[in-house]
Design an enzyme around this catalytic site. Sequence first.
Site, PDB file in Angstrom:
ATOM      1  N   PRO A  70       0.790  -1.225   0.000  1.00 39.85           N
ATOM      2  CA  PRO A  70       0.000   0.000   0.000  1.00 39.85           C
ATOM      3  C   PRO A  70       0.829   1.285   0.000  1.00 39.85           C
ATOM      4  CG  PRO A  70      -0.089  -1.092   2.139  1.00 39.85           C
ATOM      5  CD  PRO A  70       0.558  -2.054   1.183  1.00 39.85           C
ATOM      6  N   ASN A  71       0.320   2.237  -0.738  1.00 37.38           N
ATOM      7  CA  ASN A  71       0.858   3.614  -0.824  1.00 37.38           C
ATOM      8  C   ASN A  71       2.148   3.727  -1.632  1.00 37.38           C
ATOM      9  OD1 ASN A  71      -1.241   4.751   0.871  1.00 37.38           O
ATOM     10  ND2 ASN A  71      -0.237   3.712   2.574  1.00 37.38           N
ATOM     11  N   ARG A  99       4.962  11.144  -2.383  1.00 36.66           N
ATOM     12  CA  ARG A  99       4.674  10.793  -0.990  1.00 36.66           C
ATOM     13  C   ARG A  99       5.899  11.043  -0.110  1.00 36.66           C
ATOM     14  NH1 ARG A  99       4.716   4.599   1.232  1.00 36.66           N
ATOM     15  NH2 ARG A  99       4.027   5.114   3.324  1.00 36.66           N
ATOM     16  N   TYR A 147      11.169   9.259   1.430  1.00 35.30           N
ATOM     17  CA  TYR A 147      11.271   8.258   0.358  1.00 35.30           C
ATOM     18  C   TYR A 147      11.951   8.774  -0.913  1.00 35.30           C
ATOM     19  CZ  TYR A 147       8.035   5.784   3.401  1.00 35.30           C
ATOM     20  OH  TYR A 147       7.459   5.164   4.479  1.00 35.30           O
ATOM     21  N   ASN A 193       8.020  -5.631  -0.717  1.00 34.00           N
ATOM     22  CA  ASN A 193       7.944  -4.442   0.118  1.00 34.00           C
ATOM     23  C   ASN A 193       6.474  -4.310   0.487  1.00 34.00           C
ATOM     24  OD1 ASN A 193       7.857  -2.016   1.388  1.00 34.00           O
ATOM     25  ND2 ASN A 193       8.976  -0.871  -0.177  1.00 34.00           N
ATOM     26  N   ALA A 223       3.133  -0.595   4.884  1.00 36.38           N
ATOM     27  CA  ALA A 223       2.683  -0.613   6.286  1.00 36.38           C
ATOM     28  C   ALA A 223       2.174  -1.986   6.725  1.00 36.38           C
ATOM     29  CB  ALA A 223       1.607   0.444   6.492  1.00 36.38           C
ATOM     30  N   GLU A 269      12.698  -9.512   2.014  1.00 36.73           N
ATOM     31  CA  GLU A 269      11.939  -8.325   2.439  1.00 36.73           C
ATOM     32  C   GLU A 269      12.763  -7.084   2.121  1.00 36.73           C
ATOM     33  OE1 GLU A 269      11.304  -8.272   6.658  1.00 36.73           O
ATOM     34  OE2 GLU A 269      10.292  -6.337   6.610  1.00 36.73           O
ATOM     35  N   HIS A 316      12.824  -2.629   1.997  1.00 33.60           N
ATOM     36  CA  HIS A 316      12.237  -1.333   2.334  1.00 33.60           C
ATOM     37  C   HIS A 316      13.143  -0.244   1.789  1.00 33.60           C
ATOM     38  CE1 HIS A 316       9.291  -3.153   4.945  1.00 33.60           C
ATOM     39  NE2 HIS A 316      10.259  -3.925   5.392  1.00 33.60           N
ATOM     40  N   ARG A 351      13.303   4.381  12.393  1.00 33.41           N
ATOM     41  CA  ARG A 351      12.121   5.254  12.357  1.00 33.41           C
ATOM     42  C   ARG A 351      11.254   5.039  13.604  1.00 33.41           C
ATOM     43  NH1 ARG A 351       9.406   4.926   6.648  1.00 33.41           N
ATOM     44  NH2 ARG A 351       8.328   6.755   7.521  1.00 33.41           N
TER      45      ARG A 351
HETATM   46  C1  DQA Z   1       8.282   1.148   3.716  1.00 31.87           C
HETATM   47  C2  DQA Z   1       8.374   1.370   5.233  1.00 31.87           C
HETATM   48  C3  DQA Z   1       7.025   1.186   5.886  1.00 31.87           C
HETATM   49  O1  DQA Z   1       7.124   1.410   7.294  1.00 31.87           O
HETATM   50  C4  DQA Z   1       6.020   2.167   5.323  1.00 31.87           C
HETATM   51  O2  DQA Z   1       4.747   1.935   5.881  1.00 31.87           O
HETATM   52  C5  DQA Z   1       5.977   2.125   3.839  1.00 31.87           C
HETATM   53  C6  DQA Z   1       7.232   2.048   3.101  1.00 31.87           C
HETATM   54  C7  DQA Z   1       9.628   1.444   3.019  1.00 31.87           C
HETATM   55  O3  DQA Z   1       9.796   0.977   1.897  1.00 31.87           O
HETATM   56  O4  DQA Z   1      10.476   2.142   3.569  1.00 31.87           O
HETATM   57  O5  DQA Z   1       4.918   2.254   3.235  1.00 31.87           O
HETATM   58  O6  DQA Z   1       7.956  -0.208   3.487  1.00 31.87           O
END
Ligand code: DQA
Length: 147
Positions: free
Chosen positions: A10-11, A18, A23, A74, A77, A98, A100, A107
């Site tokens: 998501p997102n 964003r 990011y 990835n 959240a 995994e 990120h 964080r």
């Molecule tokens: C994320 C880190 C997560 O905590 C966050 O909710 C994201 C992006 C990252 O790629 O840094 O949406 O996965």
Amino acid sequence: MSSILILNGPNLNLLGTRQPEVYGSTTLADIERLCRETASMLGLDLTFEQSNHEGVMIDMIHAAKGVHDAIIVNAGAYTHTSVALHDALVSVDLPVVEVHLSNIHAREPFRHKSFIAPAAIGQIAGFGAQSYLMALHGLAERLRKSA
Ligand code: DQA
């Protein structure tokens, strides 16, 4: 040729606009392009997906079995909330990495817990788009050794 599924949660479709202070300005399309370049250099077939929906992500993980040789995820959240994604990843019995963009451990405390990590062979966090490319390199080596 080994086949990799990269699954974004998501997102992540909003990357570029964003929270650029966290990011950066790289878009998801930029990341996909970089991943395709690296995959073709490494001789990997690549499928690149994004969904804002947990159930859709679970369906994509189930569909990966017998089709892909490994998954890079990835989960956004959902990383910090989803037992269901953990269970789906464990169920398909494929190597999982995994990734990120940000260093989740540096964080907010609620980002320090990952439900994905116990289902993964490793975690790469904090290198921006490079996290994905490092995961591709790591998996290419792993799949080459197990071939
Ligand atoms: C994320 C880190 C997560 O905590 C966050 O909710 C994201 C992006 C990252 O790629 O840094 O949406 O996965």
